[in-house]
Scaffold this motif. Structure first.
Motif, PDB file in Angstrom:
ATOM      1  N   LEU A  69       0.857  -1.193   0.000  1.00  0.00           N
ATOM      2  CA  LEU A  69       0.000   0.000   0.000  1.00  0.00           C
ATOM      3  C   LEU A  69       0.888   1.237   0.000  1.00  0.00           C
ATOM      4  N   ARG A  70       0.458   2.270  -0.768  1.00  0.00           N
ATOM      5  CA  ARG A  70       1.247   3.506  -0.862  1.00  0.00           C
ATOM      6  C   ARG A  70       0.341   4.728  -0.766  1.00  0.00           C
ATOM      7  N   TRP A  71       0.922   5.783  -0.196  1.00  0.00           N
ATOM      8  CA  TRP A  71       0.248   7.079  -0.154  1.00  0.00           C
ATOM      9  C   TRP A  71       1.306   8.169  -0.161  1.00  0.00           C
ATOM     10  N   THR A  72       1.092   9.182  -0.998  1.00  0.00           N
ATOM     11  CA  THR A  72       2.050  10.278  -1.123  1.00  0.00           C
ATOM     12  C   THR A  72       1.387  11.574  -0.701  1.00  0.00           C
ATOM     13  N   ASN A  73       2.050  12.348   0.149  1.00  0.00           N
ATOM     14  CA  ASN A  73       1.489  13.630   0.592  1.00  0.00           C
ATOM     15  C   ASN A  73       1.866  14.752  -0.383  1.00  0.00           C
ATOM     16  N   ALA A  74       1.429  15.947  -0.101  1.00  0.00           N
ATOM     17  CA  ALA A  74       1.639  17.068  -1.024  1.00  0.00           C
ATOM     18  C   ALA A  74       3.077  17.571  -1.039  1.00  0.00           C
ATOM     19  N   SER A  75       3.863  17.232  -0.015  1.00  0.00           N
ATOM     20  CA  SER A  75       5.231  17.746   0.056  1.00  0.00           C
ATOM     21  C   SER A  75       6.272  16.758  -0.450  1.00  0.00           C
ATOM     22  N   GLY A  76       5.830  15.629  -1.017  1.00  0.00           N
ATOM     23  CA  GLY A  76       6.764  14.736  -1.682  1.00  0.00           C
ATOM     24  C   GLY A  76       7.231  13.543  -0.868  1.00  0.00           C
ATOM     25  N   GLN A  77       6.579  13.212   0.214  1.00  0.00           N
ATOM     26  CA  GLN A  77       6.940  12.018   0.991  1.00  0.00           C
ATOM     27  C   GLN A  77       5.980  10.877   0.633  1.00  0.00           C
ATOM     28  N   THR A  78       6.539   9.715   0.302  1.00  0.00           N
ATOM     29  CA  THR A  78       5.732   8.548  -0.034  1.00  0.00           C
ATOM     30  C   THR A  78       5.840   7.521   1.095  1.00  0.00           C
ATOM     31  N   TYR A  79       4.706   7.211   1.660  1.00  0.00           N
ATOM     32  CA  TYR A  79       4.630   6.217   2.735  1.00  0.00           C
ATOM     33  C   TYR A  79       4.178   4.891   2.115  1.00  0.00           C
ATOM     34  N   SER A  80       4.742   3.807   2.603  1.00  0.00           N
ATOM     35  CA  SER A  80       4.370   2.496   2.070  1.00  0.00           C
ATOM     36  C   SER A  80       4.309   1.462   3.190  1.00  0.00           C
ATOM     37  N   ILE A  81       3.408   0.499   3.025  1.00  0.00           N
ATOM     38  CA  ILE A  81       3.311  -0.652   3.942  1.00  0.00           C
ATOM     39  C   ILE A  81       3.214  -1.897   3.062  1.00  0.00           C
ATOM     40  N   ARG A  82       4.203  -2.740   3.179  1.00  0.00           N
ATOM     41  CA  ARG A  82       4.192  -4.004   2.430  1.00  0.00           C
ATOM     42  C   ARG A  82       3.724  -5.111   3.359  1.00  0.00           C
ATOM     43  N   TYR A  83       2.572  -5.707   3.026  1.00  0.00           N
ATOM     44  CA  TYR A  83       2.028  -6.781   3.833  1.00  0.00           C
ATOM     45  C   TYR A  83       2.382  -8.120   3.198  1.00  0.00           C
ATOM     46  N   ALA A  84       2.888  -9.043   4.025  1.00  0.00           N
ATOM     47  CA  ALA A  84       3.112 -10.429   3.617  1.00  0.00           C
ATOM     48  C   ALA A  84       2.494 -11.326   4.680  1.00  0.00           C
ATOM     49  N   ILE A  85       2.058 -12.522   4.285  1.00  0.00           N
ATOM     50  CA  ILE A  85       1.377 -13.427   5.217  1.00  0.00           C
ATOM     51  C   ILE A  85       1.888 -14.836   5.011  1.00  0.00           C
ATOM     52  N   ASP A  86       1.923 -15.624   6.090  1.00  0.00           N
ATOM     53  CA  ASP A  86       2.363 -17.014   5.972  1.00  0.00           C
ATOM     54  C   ASP A  86       1.141 -17.941   5.987  1.00  0.00           C
ATOM     55  N   GLY A  87       1.376 -19.236   6.116  1.00  0.00           N
ATOM     56  CA  GLY A  87       0.287 -20.206   6.076  1.00  0.00           C
ATOM     57  C   GLY A  87      -0.453 -20.350   7.382  1.00  0.00           C
ATOM     58  N   ASP A  88       0.011 -19.686   8.444  1.00  0.00           N
ATOM     59  CA  ASP A  88      -0.644 -19.797   9.746  1.00  0.00           C
ATOM     60  C   ASP A  88      -1.305 -18.474  10.118  1.00  0.00           C
ATOM     61  N   TYR A  89      -0.713 -17.735  11.081  1.00  0.00           N
ATOM     62  CA  TYR A  89      -1.395 -16.543  11.582  1.00  0.00           C
ATOM     63  C   TYR A  89      -0.503 -15.309  11.633  1.00  0.00           C
ATOM     64  N   MET A  90       0.595 -15.305  10.925  1.00  0.00           N
ATOM     65  CA  MET A  90       1.531 -14.190  11.036  1.00  0.00           C
ATOM     66  C   MET A  90       1.499 -13.316   9.790  1.00  0.00           C
ATOM     67  N   ILE A  91       1.268 -12.019  10.020  1.00  0.00           N
ATOM     68  CA  ILE A  91       1.342 -11.010   8.965  1.00  0.00           C
ATOM     69  C   ILE A  91       2.576 -10.157   9.227  1.00  0.00           C
ATOM     70  N   THR A  92       3.414 -10.007   8.229  1.00  0.00           N
ATOM     71  CA  THR A  92       4.622  -9.190   8.343  1.00  0.00           C
ATOM     72  C   THR A  92       4.397  -7.879   7.602  1.00  0.00           C
ATOM     73  N   ALA A  93       4.560  -6.760   8.314  1.00  0.00           N
ATOM     74  CA  ALA A  93       4.356  -5.437   7.726  1.00  0.00           C
ATOM     75  C   ALA A  93       5.685  -4.689   7.696  1.00  0.00           C
ATOM     76  N   THR A  94       6.103  -4.314   6.497  1.00  0.00           N
ATOM     77  CA  THR A  94       7.317  -3.509   6.336  1.00  0.00           C
ATOM     78  C   THR A  94       6.883  -2.095   6.007  1.00  0.00           C
ATOM     79  N   GLN A  95       7.085  -1.194   6.946  1.00  0.00           N
ATOM     80  CA  GLN A  95       6.634   0.189   6.759  1.00  0.00           C
ATOM     81  C   GLN A  95       7.824   1.050   6.357  1.00  0.00           C
ATOM     82  N   GLY A  96       7.662   1.805   5.272  1.00  0.00           N
ATOM     83  CA  GLY A  96       8.756   2.615   4.758  1.00  0.00           C
ATOM     84  C   GLY A  96       8.313   4.026   4.424  1.00  0.00           C
ATOM     85  N   VAL A  97       9.276   4.932   4.429  1.00  0.00           N
ATOM     86  CA  VAL A  97       9.048   6.319   4.027  1.00  0.00           C
ATOM     87  C   VAL A  97      10.163   6.716   3.063  1.00  0.00           C
ATOM     88  N   ALA A  98       9.789   7.202   1.878  1.00  0.00           N
ATOM     89  CA  ALA A  98      10.766   7.718   0.900  1.00  0.00           C
ATOM     90  C   ALA A  98      10.562   9.221   0.778  1.00  0.00           C
TER      91      ALA A  98
END
Length: 600
Positions: free
Chosen positions: A167-196
């Motif tokens: 998922l991505r969202w960019t604000n008016a001043s040029g910062q792009t926020y992102s959250i990469r979601y990954a999931i395994d076969g059980d109950y764990m979701i891994t979220a990698t949150q980044g800012v460019a």
């Protein structure tokens, strides 16, 4: 007269025990409300300040809440802007509005015993009566950051173990926020949150992750099974807090110093927890937000991102059932003491091996009821040599009876000297009077361990045995007083005697009948009452526990018959003692009747 007083006292204590047990069971294990129909939406909410009613498994109990939840959930999910979650363990969706993980059901677990019942719902959107969700985000310091109303863009339509979604969202001043979601076969979701930062100036942001939930759906927090806020800090799992301690804390928050290994909320079977990276320096806290809503959060230090640079970090979200094997797998992968989110208590060193043995047998036979019976056979087989020594000790004690009676007669006016002489007799004859108690003491930890396993392990939840026993972790559903469900009423728990409880009383009575009779007639009366008292006491317990006890009684009866065949002198002595005791009781009754004053 003394025996009559003892009998009356036993009856009075039995009544107190039965009534007290019912009150205690209703306090610790209130019965869940009957599932209402949709038309019950007009039911009134609990009065202000009234604590929500909680049951052993948790979930909404108020009829109005249940109907409103169904309505609100349908509206939220029909609104669109969602990314589907489709994994072997988890189903649901991620809300693009706010990037909230707020729609999660557990594919491997059902709400009811019926295998066609709906899957257990763990997460519900914000604002619904059962709200429970996770949020990954940032707090901007002088720069716009996404919030709960931000509409994100996704690069995929479905989150699966094979297809992560960003998922991505960019604000008016040029910062792009992102959250990469990954999931395994059980109950764990891994979220990698980044800012460019593609803007002309450095920006400062503070990442966070949180789990938000209402206590309306919380399971019952009891003395032996924790429900509520939970976490591991500096390697130690903390069970100290419940919802009320957080609400009553100064500022409505309980912060933790040191390293947060994981933090979240637990019910008896379910867990939602955040797990930061091992080297992350996050502040962890539980917070009360008012109106019965609570939050567990990780707040990271502020970071400055220079123009043209990007930063990212990872946090994991566990949302699922507390399956021991799954938790141990994550623990082996680096989540500190994650399997201890199951509240094994102080005796986990014994409970976990019993659970491992029971689960291993189940995997071979495919039925937990059969596994419990086989576990009982194993336990009794291991203790059989001890039982043989017990009977040998009983035979030796019987042989000493004439000498003991002589000592008691000789020193009847000096009890201290009498006890000393009897102890010397034991030592001289190499007899241990406590040897007969050893098998009972050895069974206590096994019984307690099985009790805890039945109470708290999700593996035992909704496991059938045979015939009418559809859930070994629940009490016997068939009651004699309502003709096994034919009459339209539910008897109180202390009168809810089922088939298993009756079998328990009968097998215990047969077991006591085979044991050598107590020399004291008052003790005999106690033993005569005990099987039927235990029948009432044990009736509200899990069916699996009663199956264990019944099987153990049957094996004890068979063992006693076998050992009596090996020690015929003990059986003959026991029969003779019983005849003597019966004669003594008859004489005392006659003497008592002759002492009664004649009516004028």
């Amino acid at each position: 007269m003394q025996n009559q007083r003892n009998l009356i006292m036993a009856v009075v204590l039995t009544g107190i025990l039965l009534l007290g047990w019912d009150v205690a069971m209703r306090w610790f294990y209130p019965q869940p409300a009957q599932k209402p129909k949709v038309e019950a939406a007009a039911s009134a909410e609990p009065a202000n300040g009234e604590k929500p009613k909680r049951t052993r498994e948790g979930g909404l109990q108020n009829a109005g809440d249940i109907a409103l939840e169904k309505k609100d959930l349908a509206q939220e999910l029909a609104a669109g802007h969602r990314i589907a979650i489709d994994a072997p363990g988890l189903k649901g969706s991620i809300n693009l509005k706010g990037a909230l993980v707020d729609d999660v059901t557990l594919a491997r677990h059902r709400e009811g015993v019926d295998r066609n019942s709906a899957p257990v719902r763990l997460f519900s959107p914000a604002g619904t009566p059962a709200q429970h969700f996770a949020q990954i985000g940032w707090v901007g310091e002088g720069v716009a950051a996404p919030d709960a109303n931000t509409m994100w863009q996704a690069d995929g339509a479905k989150l699966t173990p094979q297809t992560p979604v960003t998922l991505r969202w960019t604000n008016a001043s040029g910062q792009t926020y992102s959250i990469r979601y990954a999931i395994d076969g059980d109950y764990m979701i891994t979220a990698t949150q980044g800012v460019a930062n593609t803007g002309p100036a450095p920006v400062v942001v503070r990442p966070f992750a949180l789990v938000n939930r209402t206590d309306k759906t919380a399971s019952l927090d009891t003395w032996n099974v924790h429900s509520g806020p939970i976490g591991a800090f500096d390697g130690s799992v903390n069970f100290d807090n419940n919802y009320s301690t957080v609400a009553e804390a100064e500022g409505g928050a309980i912060p933790f110093k040191g390293t947060a290994n994981w933090i979240g909320f637990t019910d008896i079977y379910w867990l939602s927890a955040l797990i930061p990276d091992a080297n992350a320096k996050a502040e962890a806290a539980f917070r009360s937000l008012g109106q019965g809503v609570y939050r567990a959060d990780l707040i990271y230090p502020s970071v400055s991102i220079a123009p043209g640079k990007a930063l990212s970090q990872t946090v994991r979200l566990f949302a699922g059932g507390k399956e021991n094997a799954v938790l141990e797998k994550y623990e082996a992968a680096g989540v500190t003491n994650f399997s201890l989110s199951i509240d094994w208590g102080w005796f986990r060193w014994f409970e976990k091996p019993i659970f491992w043995l029971l689960d291993s047998i189940f995997k071979k036979v495919g039925n937990f009821g059969v596994a419990i019976i086989l576990l009982t056979l194993i336990v009794r087989g291991v203790m059989f040599p001890i039982a043989q020594r017990q009977f040998a000790s009983m035979a030796a004690m019987r042989a000493l009876q004439p000498k003991m009676k002589a000592i008691q007669e000789r020193y009847k006016d000096d009890k201290q000297k009498q006890q000393q002489e009897i102890m010397e007799l034991y030592k001289r004859e190499k007899v241990n009077p406590l040897a007969g108690c050893l098998p009972i003491f050895l069974q206590i930890p096994v019984f307690f361990a099985l009790y805890k396993v039945l109470v708290l392990t999700i593996e035992m939840r909704h496991q059938p045995f045979a015939l009418w026993i559809k859930d070994l972790s629940a009490p016997d559903p068939l009651h004699v007083l309502n003709l096994f469900g034919l009459l339209p009423f539910d008897p109180p728990s202390f009168l809810g005697i089922g088939v298993l409880a009756i079998l328990l009383g009968i097998t215990m009575w047969l077991q006591f009948k085979l044991q050598p009779a107590a020399m004291d007639p008052a003790q005999q009366q106690v033993f005569a009452f005990m099987p039927w008292i235990m029948m009432f006491v044990m009736a509200p317990f899990a069916a699996g526990l009663l199956i264990y006890w019944i099987t153990s009684n049957l094996l004890t009866i068979a063992q006693q018959k076998y050992l009596y065949s090996r020690h015929p002198q003990l059986k003959a002595q026991a029969d003779k003692d019983q005849v003597d005791i019966d004669r003594a009781v008859t004489r005392e009754k006659k003497a008592t009747s002759t002492r009664k004053p004649k009516a004028r």
